[in-house]
Design a protein around this motif. Sequence first.
Motif: not given
Length: 174
Positions: A65-94
């Motif tokens: 979403d706009a805050s670079c966060r998403s939640t999904k459920t798999d096999a009864g486990i709820e997993v939330t991923l948050t990426v920073s910096p927001c938006p995600a940066k490509g180009g090799g920077s960590a």
Amino acid sequence: MTWRTATTQPAAWHEKAARRAGPRTHKGVVRLAAVTGAALAAVLVSGCGPSKPAAPAATGPHDLDASCRSTKTDAGIEVTLTVSPCPAKGGGSAGKASVTVKDAAGKAVEGAKVEVNSEMPNMKMKGGKQSASAKGDGYESKLVLGMPGDWQISLVVTPASGQASTTVFNVKAE
């Protein structure tokens, strides 16, 4: 010996053959015809296309979403991923991937093994596997996206007492 290296030919003939342009063997003639035909076909085909470049192929939906966060459920486990910096940066920077894992009752799962795998399927490019370390109520890992574009972040979560589950997030890096 071939006809080019035969000593029975007069020296003047060798000099004349060396100055002659074009292929000297049957294979050379066939190769020249193939290359010339392919080049001609490329010129003809390129002249028949639209004058505007084609639009890029549509990509799949992005999960964050706009805050670079998403939640999904798999096999009864709820997993939330948050990426920073927001938006995600490509180009090799960590960047950083923060992961929270909850069980079916909504309680934080402690002591799980969390692996973060990034992959750019369109380019057949892998970003590497990172093991996330426990941090607060969740887990944290370095996230390196080699270039801007569409990435898939796979989170493999193995609880201390349970079976591994894999959750995939689609991320667009700028």
